[in-house]
Scaffold this motif. Structure first.
Motif, PDB file in Angstrom:
ATOM      1  N   PHE A  53       0.871  -1.199  -0.075  1.00 26.20           N
ATOM      2  CA  PHE A  53      -0.145   0.075   0.013  1.00 26.20           C
ATOM      3  C   PHE A  53       0.873   1.241  -0.106  1.00 26.20           C
ATOM      4  CE2 PHE A  53      -3.732  -2.291   2.191  1.00 26.20           C
ATOM      5  CZ  PHE A  53      -4.310  -2.552   0.852  1.00 26.20           C
ATOM      6  N   ILE A  54       2.008   1.275   0.938  1.00 27.32           N
ATOM      7  CA  ILE A  54       2.810   2.282   0.893  1.00 27.32           C
ATOM      8  C   ILE A  54       3.422   2.684  -0.601  1.00 27.32           C
ATOM      9  CG2 ILE A  54       4.977   3.225   1.810  1.00 27.32           C
ATOM     10  CD1 ILE A  54       4.111   1.726   4.539  1.00 27.32           C
ATOM     11  N   HIS A  55       3.945   1.433  -1.317  1.00 27.96           N
ATOM     12  CA  HIS A  55       4.600   1.704  -2.314  1.00 27.96           C
ATOM     13  C   HIS A  55       3.581   2.392  -3.434  1.00 27.96           C
ATOM     14  CE1 HIS A  55       7.516   0.633  -5.733  1.00 27.96           C
ATOM     15  NE2 HIS A  55       6.384   0.089  -6.349  1.00 27.96           N
ATOM     16  N   ARG A  56       2.289   1.789  -3.506  1.00 25.35           N
ATOM     17  CA  ARG A  56       1.379   2.410  -4.292  1.00 25.35           C
ATOM     18  C   ARG A  56       0.879   3.911  -4.058  1.00 25.35           C
ATOM     19  NH1 ARG A  56      -4.022  -1.029  -4.156  1.00 25.35           N
ATOM     20  NH2 ARG A  56      -4.654   0.506  -5.205  1.00 25.35           N
ATOM     21  N   TYR A  57       0.781   4.078  -2.943  1.00 30.60           N
ATOM     22  CA  TYR A  57       0.570   5.427  -2.317  1.00 30.60           C
ATOM     23  C   TYR A  57       1.783   6.376  -2.808  1.00 30.60           C
ATOM     24  CZ  TYR A  57       0.974   9.762   0.518  1.00 30.60           C
ATOM     25  OH  TYR A  57       0.944  10.949   0.761  1.00 30.60           O
ATOM     26  N   GLU A  58       3.086   5.862  -2.760  1.00 27.26           N
ATOM     27  CA  GLU A  58       4.377   6.785  -3.022  1.00 27.26           C
ATOM     28  C   GLU A  58       4.334   7.047  -4.694  1.00 27.26           C
ATOM     29  OE1 GLU A  58       7.605   5.605   0.222  1.00 27.26           O
ATOM     30  OE2 GLU A  58       7.453   4.332  -1.592  1.00 27.26           O
ATOM     31  N   GLU A  59       4.054   5.891  -5.320  1.00 27.45           N
ATOM     32  CA  GLU A  59       4.003   6.137  -6.835  1.00 27.45           C
ATOM     33  C   GLU A  59       2.845   7.085  -7.302  1.00 27.45           C
ATOM     34  OE1 GLU A  59       4.331   2.608  -9.313  1.00 27.45           O
ATOM     35  OE2 GLU A  59       6.186   1.968  -8.352  1.00 27.45           O
ATOM     36  N   VAL A  60       1.933   6.923  -6.939  1.00 27.91           N
ATOM     37  CA  VAL A  60       0.786   7.788  -7.327  1.00 27.91           C
ATOM     38  C   VAL A  60       0.865   9.377  -6.660  1.00 27.91           C
ATOM     39  CG1 VAL A  60      -1.679   8.046  -6.902  1.00 27.91           C
ATOM     40  CG2 VAL A  60      -0.953   6.153  -7.287  1.00 27.91           C
ATOM     41  N   TYR A  61       1.052   9.410  -5.338  1.00 31.38           N
ATOM     42  CA  TYR A  61       1.406  10.748  -4.975  1.00 31.38           C
ATOM     43  C   TYR A  61       2.539  11.447  -5.592  1.00 31.38           C
ATOM     44  CZ  TYR A  61       2.908  14.650  -1.955  1.00 31.38           C
ATOM     45  OH  TYR A  61       2.924  15.899  -1.405  1.00 31.38           O
ATOM     46  N   PHE A  62       3.698  10.783  -5.835  1.00 30.67           N
ATOM     47  CA  PHE A  62       4.882  11.439  -6.402  1.00 30.67           C
ATOM     48  C   PHE A  62       4.412  11.812  -8.069  1.00 30.67           C
ATOM     49  CE2 PHE A  62       7.379   9.212  -2.975  1.00 30.67           C
ATOM     50  CZ  PHE A  62       7.492  10.686  -2.087  1.00 30.67           C
ATOM     51  N   PHE A  63       3.859  11.024  -8.481  1.00 28.18           N
ATOM     52  CA  PHE A  63       3.472  11.124 -10.115  1.00 28.18           C
ATOM     53  C   PHE A  63       2.509  12.495  -9.992  1.00 28.18           C
ATOM     54  CE2 PHE A  63       1.036  10.952 -13.612  1.00 28.18           C
ATOM     55  CZ  PHE A  63       1.611  11.101 -14.326  1.00 28.18           C
ATOM     56  N   ALA A  64       1.808  12.499  -9.434  1.00 30.30           N
ATOM     57  CA  ALA A  64       0.666  13.662  -9.172  1.00 30.30           C
ATOM     58  C   ALA A  64       1.227  14.886  -8.900  1.00 30.30           C
ATOM     59  CB  ALA A  64      -0.457  13.183  -8.517  1.00 30.30           C
ATOM     60  N   ALA A  65       1.996  14.740  -7.616  1.00 26.25           N
ATOM     61  CA  ALA A  65       2.662  16.055  -7.068  1.00 26.25           C
ATOM     62  C   ALA A  65       3.661  16.474  -8.114  1.00 26.25           C
ATOM     63  CB  ALA A  65       3.446  15.830  -5.899  1.00 26.25           C
ATOM     64  N   LYS A  66       4.453  15.707  -8.871  1.00 26.23           N
ATOM     65  CA  LYS A  66       5.413  16.171  -9.863  1.00 26.23           C
ATOM     66  C   LYS A  66       4.454  16.583 -10.951  1.00 26.23           C
ATOM     67  CE  LYS A  66       9.070  14.442 -12.868  1.00 26.23           C
ATOM     68  NZ  LYS A  66       9.941  13.137 -13.159  1.00 26.23           N
ATOM     69  N   ARG A  67       3.498  16.144 -11.586  1.00 31.19           N
ATOM     70  CA  ARG A  67       2.928  16.683 -12.513  1.00 31.19           C
ATOM     71  C   ARG A  67       2.325  18.204 -12.192  1.00 31.19           C
ATOM     72  NH1 ARG A  67       4.356  16.631 -16.352  1.00 31.19           N
ATOM     73  NH2 ARG A  67       2.574  17.353 -17.366  1.00 31.19           N
ATOM     74  N   VAL A  68       1.390  18.309 -11.039  1.00 32.50           N
ATOM     75  CA  VAL A  68       1.021  19.676 -10.764  1.00 32.50           C
ATOM     76  C   VAL A  68       2.187  20.652 -10.444  1.00 32.50           C
ATOM     77  CG1 VAL A  68      -0.094  20.827  -8.694  1.00 32.50           C
ATOM     78  CG2 VAL A  68      -0.906  18.758  -9.296  1.00 32.50           C
ATOM     79  N   THR A  69       3.321  20.184 -10.003  1.00 35.42           N
ATOM     80  CA  THR A  69       4.683  21.140  -9.830  1.00 35.42           C
ATOM     81  C   THR A  69       5.075  21.536 -11.125  1.00 35.42           C
ATOM     82  OG1 THR A  69       5.142  19.882  -7.812  1.00 35.42           O
ATOM     83  CG2 THR A  69       6.978  21.180  -8.833  1.00 35.42           C
ATOM     84  N   ALA A  70       5.121  20.618 -12.095  1.00 40.17           N
ATOM     85  CA  ALA A  70       5.464  20.912 -13.526  1.00 40.17           C
ATOM     86  C   ALA A  70       4.702  21.904 -14.150  1.00 40.17           C
ATOM     87  CB  ALA A  70       5.902  19.635 -14.093  1.00 40.17           C
ATOM     88  N   ILE A  71       3.341  21.781 -13.945  1.00 37.86           N
ATOM     89  CA  ILE A  71       2.242  22.607 -14.751  1.00 37.86           C
ATOM     90  C   ILE A  71       2.524  24.011 -14.087  1.00 37.86           C
ATOM     91  CG2 ILE A  71       0.297  22.124 -13.373  1.00 37.86           C
ATOM     92  CD1 ILE A  71       0.287  22.090 -17.107  1.00 37.86           C
ATOM     93  N   VAL A  72       2.448  23.969 -12.771  1.00 34.98           N
ATOM     94  CA  VAL A  72       2.552  25.223 -12.236  1.00 34.98           C
ATOM     95  C   VAL A  72       3.959  25.945 -12.406  1.00 34.98           C
ATOM     96  CG1 VAL A  72       2.817  26.183  -9.997  1.00 34.98           C
ATOM     97  CG2 VAL A  72       1.034  24.912 -10.041  1.00 34.98           C
ATOM     98  N   THR A  73       5.115  25.338 -12.545  1.00 39.54           N
ATOM     99  CA  THR A  73       6.135  25.854 -12.759  1.00 39.54           C
ATOM    100  C   THR A  73       6.159  26.262 -14.343  1.00 39.54           C
ATOM    101  OG1 THR A  73       7.386  24.585 -11.255  1.00 39.54           O
ATOM    102  CG2 THR A  73       8.746  25.512 -12.808  1.00 39.54           C
ATOM    103  N   GLU A  74       5.684  25.631 -15.121  1.00 39.87           N
ATOM    104  CA  GLU A  74       5.616  25.868 -16.558  1.00 39.87           C
ATOM    105  C   GLU A  74       4.618  27.054 -16.902  1.00 39.87           C
ATOM    106  OE1 GLU A  74       3.972  23.552 -20.520  1.00 39.87           O
ATOM    107  OE2 GLU A  74       5.215  22.336 -19.162  1.00 39.87           O
TER     108      GLU A  74
END
Length: 152
Positions: free
Chosen positions: A9-30
């Protein structure tokens, strides 16, 4: 629950969270951030949403010490996005407010985040969105509670 299931569960959470956070960060930054970091944008967002907040409130919210938050605030002040306002009754109290320029940057950021994220939320039912947010809020509250317990 057994340890292997928790680990999965932790592994799934990390993958989903980090991907989503990275995308939102990228869109805001860009699309939004011309001259500020994502951390500075988050501080600007909080100051805009909660006028007259103080540095200690921001430090608590971000989970950093007051000197780190003071440095971030100073950079936002230098860029004309935030201003410090001293309490006339007690000059030791300093409140933070976003400037007009800061509010424009905040609004632009919010519009871009909503535009980006809403495209994905439309693929979920209201119930799924509510369940997701309820669980995320529960995890956040649990973490905050444990942090408060560790401080005592």
């Amino acid at each position: 629950m057994d340890e292997e299931k928790i680990k999965a569960f932790i592994h799934r959470y990390e993958e989903v969270y980090f991907f989503a956070a990275k995308r939102v960060t990228a869109i805001v930054t860009e699309k939004v951030l011309e001259d500020i970091t994502i951390e500075q944008y988050q501080i600007l967002r909080y100051i805009t949403m909660y006028p007259n907040c103080q540095a200690t409130m921001l430090a608590d919210m971000c989970g950093v010490n007051k000197s780190a938050i003071s440095a971030m605030i100073e950079r936002l002040v230098q860029k004309g996005l935030v201003e410090r306002i001293r309490d006339e009754k007690d000059r030791r109290n300093v409140f933070l407010e976003s400037t007009e320029k800061g509010r424009v940057v905040y609004e632009k950021g919010e519009q871009q985040i909503q535009k980006y994220v809403s495209g994905y939320l439309t693929e979920l039912s209201e119930g799924e969105i509510d369940t997701f947010l309820t669980v995320f809020e529960k995890i956040s509250a649990s973490m905050a509670e444990k942090e408060r317990g560790n401080e005592q």
